[in-house]
Design a protein around this motif. Structure first.
Motif, short mmCIF file in Angstrom:
data_model
loop_
_atom_site.label_atom_id
_atom_site.label_comp_id
_atom_site.label_asym_id
_atom_site.label_seq_id
_atom_site.Cartn_x
_atom_site.Cartn_y
_atom_site.Cartn_z
N ASN A 262 0.82 -1.20 0.00
CA ASN A 262 0.00 0.00 0.00
C ASN A 262 0.86 1.26 0.00
O ASN A 262 2.02 1.24 0.43
CB ASN A 262 -0.92 0.00 1.21
N MET A 263 0.28 2.35 -0.46
CA MET A 263 0.99 3.62 -0.52
C MET A 263 1.53 3.99 0.87
O MET A 263 0.77 4.09 1.83
CB MET A 263 0.06 4.74 -1.02
N PRO A 264 2.84 4.16 1.00
CA PRO A 264 3.42 4.43 2.32
C PRO A 264 3.24 5.89 2.73
O PRO A 264 3.10 6.78 1.88
CB PRO A 264 4.90 4.11 2.12
N PRO A 265 3.23 6.16 4.04
CA PRO A 265 3.19 7.55 4.50
C PRO A 265 4.47 8.27 4.12
O PRO A 265 5.54 7.67 4.04
CB PRO A 265 3.05 7.42 6.02
N THR A 266 4.37 9.57 3.86
CA THR A 266 5.54 10.39 3.54
C THR A 266 5.51 11.64 4.41
O THR A 266 4.44 12.18 4.71
CB THR A 266 5.57 10.78 2.06
N THR A 267 6.66 12.10 4.81
CA THR A 267 6.76 13.12 5.85
C THR A 267 5.99 14.39 5.54
O THR A 267 5.16 14.85 6.35
CB THR A 267 8.24 13.44 6.13
N TRP A 268 6.21 14.99 4.38
CA TRP A 268 5.56 16.28 4.12
C TRP A 268 4.08 16.11 3.82
O TRP A 268 3.28 16.99 4.12
CB TRP A 268 6.28 17.00 2.97
N ASN A 269 3.69 14.98 3.27
CA ASN A 269 2.27 14.72 3.07
C ASN A 269 1.55 14.56 4.40
O ASN A 269 0.41 15.00 4.58
CB ASN A 269 2.09 13.48 2.20
N LEU A 270 2.22 13.94 5.39
CA LEU A 270 1.64 13.81 6.72
C LEU A 270 1.52 15.18 7.39
O LEU A 270 0.55 15.47 8.09
CB LEU A 270 2.51 12.90 7.59
N LEU A 271 2.52 16.03 7.17
CA LEU A 271 2.57 17.33 7.84
C LEU A 271 1.54 18.31 7.26
O LEU A 271 0.89 19.05 8.00
CB LEU A 271 3.98 17.91 7.72
N ALA A 272 1.40 18.30 5.92
CA ALA A 272 0.48 19.24 5.27
C ALA A 272 -0.04 18.61 3.98
O ALA A 272 0.43 18.94 2.88
CB ALA A 272 1.19 20.56 4.99
N PRO A 273 -1.00 17.69 4.08
CA PRO A 273 -1.46 16.95 2.89
C PRO A 273 -2.07 17.83 1.81
O PRO A 273 -2.05 17.45 0.63
CB PRO A 273 -2.49 15.97 3.47
#
Length: 335
Positions: A262-273
């Motif tokens: 599955n699509m993994p979490p990414t730092t900047w997407n978590l911070l400000a999707p």
């Protein structure tokens, strides 16, 4: 010996390299010994040469010739001065200011360095970077680097295609994405210890690519730049370079690569999707919520007000090689 491999997106090195440096390289190539002897690429700056006599530079153990493959950007752009590329950085583990990584990473020690490739694979591996560097055919590739903040550089990286390494672990058919993780070491990385220095990010820094993106020939693992080992502020000793995506996708100081379904979490997407999507393809038609992406400032020797502003191209100019990956996708939705 050094090999010249013609690629479909390649221009003559003289088209992108200042003439004096181009002639200097050609003179050096003429004087190189046979494969297996010490080799060097010219360059100046803060980073120690691979093949110097400095005993502290563990990468100097790699005593082999480089496979020389220059892959310039599609435009006749001059190389970014090394002094600028090593002092204007985003690496929040060492601070949020552009000069913070250079100042705060001076004591960072990237040796020895091991990293893991695991997840949905037949043969998970834990690798020693020095051994990997000694076994891979290293290439020099000149790529454009486009930051999401609308500035850009042109950098000569040295390393190898990510796909050449990933094939060794034999991914399972269920693997659809590749996740990456940066070193977590608050004692060496002050931004991980203090939210005031590191921008409030939940470390370690993580990134991800779709499997076909990771296996694309342009996707690169860099171990050097300007003919030298990577400086700490630029992601020593191992970083990703994905030239058609914004720079924050090119994760630094990698310690783990993991195949997942599955699509993994990414730092900047978590911070400000709403500001930073998973794909992060360079796209002048899709603005950041707080600024336009239609043009970029090229970082060079000129002062801030004197820097050239140029139009931004879709996929950073590498559409011929990667546009097929996104056929039928709404790039304003999958940004």
């Amino acid at each position: 010996m050094w090999l010249k491999i013609k690629r479909d997106w390649e221009e003559p090195e003289s088209a992108v390299t200042p003439e004096a440096l181009f002639k200097q390289r050609r003179n050096i190539i003429k004087g190189l010994a046979v494969a297996g002897s010490a080799a060097a690429l010219p360059g100046v700056g803060q980073a120690a040469s691979w093949f110097g006599s400095d005993e502290d530079d563990k990468a100097a153990l790699v005593r082999k010739a480089l496979t020389k493959t220059d892959i310039p950007p599609l435009h006749k752009d001059a190389l970014t001065p090394e002094s600028k590329a090593t002092s204007h950085n985003n690496f929040y583990e060492f601070g949020t200011g552009k000069n913070d990584p250079l100042r705060n990473s001076r004591e960072f020690n990237p040796h020895p360095w091991t990293f893991t490739i695991d997840g949905l694979v037949e043969q998970p591996l834990t690798l020693d970077l020095d051994e990997v560097m000694a076994s891979m055919a290293l290439e020099q590739r000149i790529y454009r680097l486009r930051c999401v903040e609308a500035w850009s550089m042109v950098i000569p990286w040295v390393g190898f295609s990510l796909s050449e390494l990933l094939k060794k672990v034999k991914p399972l058919s269920s693997a659809r994405y590749v996740a990456f993780e940066t070193l977590y070491d608050p004692e060496q990385m002050p931004g991980q210890k203090s939210p005031f220095i590191g921008g409030g990010i939940d470390y370690p820094y993580v990134e991800g690519l779709r499997l076909d993106e990771a296996m694309n020939p342009l996707t690169f693992l860099a171990v050097g730049m300007y003919g030298k080992t990577l400086p700490a502020q630029n992601g020593a000793p191992l970083r990703l370079v994905v030239p058609w995506k914004y720079g924050f996708k090119s994760i630094k100081s990698i310690v783990r690569i993991r195949f997942v379904e599955n699509m993994p979490p990414t730092t900047w997407n978590l911070l400000a999707p709403h500001e930073y999507g998973f794909y992060a393809n360079v796209n002048p038609q899709v603005d950041h919520p707080r600024w336009s992406q239609a043009s970029e400032r090229r970082i060079d020797d000129a002062g801030l007000l004197g820097r050239k502003r140029i139009p931004t191209e879709l996929f950073n100019g590498y559409g011929k090689q990667v546009a097929h990956l996104y056929k039928g996708m709404d790039l304003s939705r999958y940004f």
